[in-house]
Design a protein around this motif. Structure first.
Motif, PDB file in Angstrom:
ATOM      1  N   GLU A 136      10.955  80.510 -69.869  1.00 37.68           N
ATOM      2  CA  GLU A 136       9.493  80.597 -69.790  1.00 37.68           C
ATOM      3  C   GLU A 136       9.032  80.761 -68.343  1.00 37.68           C
ATOM      4  O   GLU A 136       8.196  81.615 -68.040  1.00 37.68           O
ATOM      5  N   ILE A 137       9.607  79.981 -67.449  1.00 38.57           N
ATOM      6  CA  ILE A 137       9.227  80.067 -66.029  1.00 38.57           C
ATOM      7  C   ILE A 137       9.705  81.389 -65.443  1.00 38.57           C
ATOM      8  O   ILE A 137       8.966  82.058 -64.711  1.00 38.57           O
ATOM      9  N   VAL A 138      10.920  81.795 -65.761  1.00 36.77           N
ATOM     10  CA  VAL A 138      11.442  83.078 -65.259  1.00 36.77           C
ATOM     11  C   VAL A 138      10.548  84.219 -65.729  1.00 36.77           C
ATOM     12  O   VAL A 138      10.197  85.111 -64.951  1.00 36.77           O
ATOM     13  N   GLY A 139      10.142  84.188 -67.001  1.00 32.88           N
ATOM     14  CA  GLY A 139       9.248  85.226 -67.524  1.00 32.88           C
ATOM     15  C   GLY A 139       7.916  85.253 -66.804  1.00 32.88           C
ATOM     16  O   GLY A 139       7.393  86.323 -66.476  1.00 32.88           O
ATOM     17  N   ALA A 140       7.363  84.073 -66.532  1.00 31.17           N
ATOM     18  CA  ALA A 140       6.090  84.006 -65.799  1.00 31.17           C
ATOM     19  C   ALA A 140       6.258  84.550 -64.384  1.00 31.17           C
ATOM     20  O   ALA A 140       5.405  85.282 -63.878  1.00 31.17           O
ATOM     21  N   VAL A 196       4.649  89.939 -55.095  1.00 30.34           N
ATOM     22  CA  VAL A 196       5.877  90.738 -55.127  1.00 30.34           C
ATOM     23  C   VAL A 196       7.074  89.913 -54.670  1.00 30.34           C
ATOM     24  O   VAL A 196       8.186  90.099 -55.164  1.00 30.34           O
ATOM     25  N   ASN A 197       6.896  88.991 -53.743  1.00 29.14           N
ATOM     26  CA  ASN A 197       7.999  88.164 -53.262  1.00 29.14           C
ATOM     27  C   ASN A 197       8.562  87.278 -54.373  1.00 29.14           C
ATOM     28  O   ASN A 197       9.773  87.093 -54.473  1.00 29.14           O
ATOM     29  N   VAL A 198       7.684  86.755 -55.203  1.00 27.65           N
ATOM     30  CA  VAL A 198       8.116  85.926 -56.328  1.00 27.65           C
ATOM     31  C   VAL A 198       8.876  86.784 -57.329  1.00 27.65           C
ATOM     32  O   VAL A 198       9.936  86.395 -57.831  1.00 27.65           O
ATOM     33  N   ARG A 199       8.366  87.968 -57.601  1.00 27.00           N
ATOM     34  CA  ARG A 199       9.061  88.877 -58.532  1.00 27.00           C
ATOM     35  C   ARG A 199      10.442  89.256 -57.988  1.00 27.00           C
ATOM     36  O   ARG A 199      11.411  89.329 -58.738  1.00 27.00           O
ATOM     37  N   GLN A 200      10.531  89.497 -56.671  1.00 28.33           N
ATOM     38  CA  GLN A 200      11.822  89.837 -56.066  1.00 28.33           C
ATOM     39  C   GLN A 200      12.819  88.696 -56.230  1.00 28.33           C
ATOM     40  O   GLN A 200      13.995  88.938 -56.486  1.00 28.33           O
ATOM     41  N   ALA A 201      12.355  87.473 -56.089  1.00 19.31           N
ATOM     42  CA  ALA A 201      13.236  86.311 -56.233  1.00 19.31           C
ATOM     43  C   ALA A 201      13.784  86.221 -57.656  1.00 19.31           C
ATOM     44  O   ALA A 201      14.924  85.811 -57.863  1.00 19.31           O
ATOM     45  N   VAL A 202      12.985  86.621 -58.620  1.00 15.75           N
ATOM     46  CA  VAL A 202      13.392  86.539 -60.028  1.00 15.75           C
ATOM     47  C   VAL A 202      14.261  87.731 -60.415  1.00 15.75           C
ATOM     48  O   VAL A 202      15.181  87.606 -61.229  1.00 15.75           O
ATOM     49  N   GLU A 203      14.008  88.868 -59.827  1.00 17.77           N
ATOM     50  CA  GLU A 203      14.697  90.111 -60.207  1.00 17.77           C
ATOM     51  C   GLU A 203      16.212  89.989 -60.081  1.00 17.77           C
ATOM     52  O   GLU A 203      16.953  90.546 -60.879  1.00 17.77           O
ATOM     53  N   GLY A 204      16.696  89.235 -59.138  1.00 17.10           N
ATOM     54  CA  GLY A 204      18.134  89.122 -58.924  1.00 17.10           C
ATOM     55  C   GLY A 204      18.818  88.027 -59.727  1.00 17.10           C
ATOM     56  O   GLY A 204      20.018  87.811 -59.565  1.00 17.10           O
ATOM     57  N   ARG A 205      18.104  87.361 -60.600  1.00 13.30           N
ATOM     58  CA  ARG A 205      18.685  86.243 -61.358  1.00 13.30           C
ATOM     59  C   ARG A 205      19.675  86.719 -62.413  1.00 13.30           C
ATOM     60  O   ARG A 205      19.513  87.776 -63.004  1.00 13.30           O
ATOM     61  N   HIS A 206      20.657  85.902 -62.675  1.00 13.14           N
ATOM     62  CA  HIS A 206      21.606  86.159 -63.761  1.00 13.14           C
ATOM     63  C   HIS A 206      20.898  85.920 -65.092  1.00 13.14           C
ATOM     64  O   HIS A 206      19.979  85.119 -65.189  1.00 13.14           O
TER      65      HIS A 206
END
Length: 186
Positions: free
Chosen positions: A134-138, A145-155
């Motif tokens: 849920e948090i990753v989706g949010a 954009v910085n927050v999205r970049q941090a999530v984009e690389g997650r496994h």
């Protein structure tokens, strides 16, 4: 110095003397408690950095009127969760940023900080190792954009979701939550 001298100096009119006393090791608890309530923010800040504070003094300083004192408390290891939770809701963004960087956050505090108005607080949470879907989706749909970049690389992200996030980052566009939810469901 003998205890009686330390007690007398802790009541000195000169704030520099009280600050000096606040830094001393092995102070009697009654002196520490008195200095924690000192009118000078510098004295209280010095007390906040002590490793030997009783929980009542930590709690008192976590509610201090001055944000530097609360920030110093937020940096302490082994804080009770109720103090961490209260600091996570602090009106000062610097205090919340510090709390977001703690390794010992409860799931409730992580959720709370993931919804913070300050992008840097959300970024620090996005960089954490374990987050709910849920948090990753949010975060994948975050305005920043910085927050999205941090999530984009997650496994664990689907290839489609990763591609859409990457595209939104490249175009510096906001990714609607509906798209994230639909892609995350696949």
């Amino acid at each position: 110095l003998p205890t009686t001298v330390v007690q007398q100096l802790s009541k000195d009119v000169d704030k520099d003397v009280r600050r000096y006393i606040a830094r001393r090791e092995h102070l009697p608890q009654e002196i520490v408690c008195a200095l924690a309530a000192d009118q000078d923010v510098g004295v209280r800040w010095m007390v906040a950095g002590r490793h030997d504070l009783p929980t009542t003094v930590v709690q008192q300083l976590s509610k201090d009127v001055h944000n530097n004192v609360r920030h110093h408390i937020a940096q302490r290891e082994h804080l009770p969760q109720e103090i961490v939770s209260a600091l996570a809701a602090d009106q000062d963004v610097g205090v919340r940023r510090t709390v977001a960087g703690r390794h010992d956050l409860s799931t409730t505090v992580v959720q709370q900080l993931s919804e913070d108005e300050e992008w840097y607080v959300r970024l620090r949470i996005a960089q954490r190792g374990r987050l709910s879907q849920e948090i990753v989706g949010a975060f994948a749909a975050d305005d920043d954009v910085n927050v999205r970049q941090a999530v984009e690389g997650r496994h664990g992200l689907s290839t489609d979701l990763r591609a859409v996030i990457r595209q939104s980052i490249a175009q510096r566009e906001h990714l609607p939550q509906e798209i994230v939810c639909a892609l995350a469901a696949d």
